[in-house]
Motif scaffolding. Structure first.
Motif, mmCIF file in Angstrom:
data_model
loop_
_atom_site.group_PDB
_atom_site.id
_atom_site.type_symbol
_atom_site.label_atom_id
_atom_site.label_comp_id
_atom_site.label_asym_id
_atom_site.label_seq_id
_atom_site.Cartn_x
_atom_site.Cartn_y
_atom_site.Cartn_z
ATOM 1 N N LEU A 198 0.823 -1.213 0.000
ATOM 2 C CA LEU A 198 0.000 0.000 0.000
ATOM 3 C C LEU A 198 0.853 1.257 0.000
ATOM 4 N N ARG A 199 1.983 1.220 0.665
ATOM 5 C CA ARG A 199 2.886 2.383 0.682
ATOM 6 C C ARG A 199 3.392 2.677 -0.735
ATOM 7 N N VAL A 200 3.766 1.643 -1.469
ATOM 8 C CA VAL A 200 4.236 1.849 -2.840
ATOM 9 C C VAL A 200 3.073 2.266 -3.736
ATOM 10 N N ALA A 231 9.600 -4.962 -3.515
ATOM 11 C CA ALA A 231 10.690 -5.846 -3.072
ATOM 12 C C ALA A 231 11.657 -5.106 -2.163
ATOM 13 N N GLN A 232 11.915 -3.873 -2.488
ATOM 14 C CA GLN A 232 12.814 -3.053 -1.666
ATOM 15 C C GLN A 232 12.245 -2.861 -0.261
ATOM 16 N N HIS A 233 10.946 -2.639 -0.163
ATOM 17 C CA HIS A 233 10.305 -2.436 1.142
ATOM 18 C C HIS A 233 10.182 -3.733 1.945
ATOM 19 N N THR A 234 10.060 -4.857 1.262
ATOM 20 C CA THR A 234 9.862 -6.122 1.979
ATOM 21 C C THR A 234 11.143 -6.932 2.123
ATOM 22 N N GLY A 235 12.161 -6.576 1.358
ATOM 23 C CA GLY A 235 13.398 -7.343 1.390
ATOM 24 C C GLY A 235 13.312 -8.612 0.561
ATOM 25 N N ALA A 236 12.331 -8.678 -0.327
ATOM 26 C CA ALA A 236 12.107 -9.871 -1.146
ATOM 27 C C ALA A 236 12.692 -9.695 -2.545
ATOM 28 N N PRO A 244 12.103 -9.701 -6.720
ATOM 29 C CA PRO A 244 10.990 -9.192 -7.532
ATOM 30 C C PRO A 244 9.882 -10.225 -7.787
ATOM 31 N N ARG A 245 10.218 -11.469 -8.017
ATOM 32 C CA ARG A 245 9.180 -12.486 -8.253
ATOM 33 C C ARG A 245 8.330 -12.677 -6.995
ATOM 34 N N THR A 246 8.964 -12.653 -5.839
ATOM 35 C CA THR A 246 8.230 -12.749 -4.577
ATOM 36 C C THR A 246 7.387 -11.502 -4.372
ATOM 37 N N ALA A 247 7.917 -10.352 -4.770
ATOM 38 C CA ALA A 247 7.166 -9.098 -4.647
ATOM 39 C C ALA A 247 5.900 -9.141 -5.488
ATOM 40 N N GLU A 248 5.937 -9.794 -6.623
ATOM 41 C CA GLU A 248 4.731 -9.933 -7.455
ATOM 42 C C GLU A 248 3.683 -10.764 -6.712
ATOM 43 N N TRP A 249 4.124 -11.820 -6.068
ATOM 44 C CA TRP A 249 3.237 -12.664 -5.256
ATOM 45 C C TRP A 249 2.636 -11.841 -4.118
#
Length: 128
Positions: A30-32, A77-82, A84-89
């Motif tokens: 939500l922040r992004v 991904a930057q905010h979660t430390g994940a 990019p593929r995980t960030a899509e999930w």
């Protein structure tokens, strides 16, 4: 939708191990998203989300950044430390829950401000 219900849906969809992880991912996505939409759209969306998630949309108060899907996912991904593929999930788990939590008109209005490639993240692949 109440906060606990929202986070339970995100947790199920994202297959997260805890409520806290679901909340952390929701906050990051939500922040992004808030950097990508107008402040007025963020207010409209926030009005339909439970606290404290609604507050996340108010933190980024500036003109929207024109983020393509890849850049959006890179920032998540930057905010979660994940990765990019995980960030899509992660984004899909959160944004598809957002689509269930708010009115259909709100989702349509939100998607009208985003590139069509975002539609799948909201669980609306037919619009992409």
């Amino acid at each position: 939708m109440k906060l606990e219900e929202f986070l339970a849906q995100v947790r199920d969809r994202g297959e997260y191990g805890s409520r806290e992880e679901a909340e952390q991912v929701s906050t990051a996505v939500l922040r992004v998203l808030a950097t990508r939409i107008t402040p007025e759209e963020a207010d409209d969306l926030a009005a339909q989300l439970p606290a404290p998630l609604d507050d996340v949309l108010h933190r980024e108060r500036r003109a929207p950044a024109p983020l393509g899907l890849e850049e959006f996912l890179r920032r998540v991904a930057q905010h979660t430390g994940a990765r990019p593929r995980t960030a899509e999930w992660d984004a899909s788990a959160v944004l598809s829950t957002v689509a269930d939590a708010v009115s259909g008109g709100q989702v349509n209005h939100l998607l009208s401000q985003l590139p069509t490639s975002y539609a799948e993240l909201f669980g609306r692949p037919g619009l992409s």
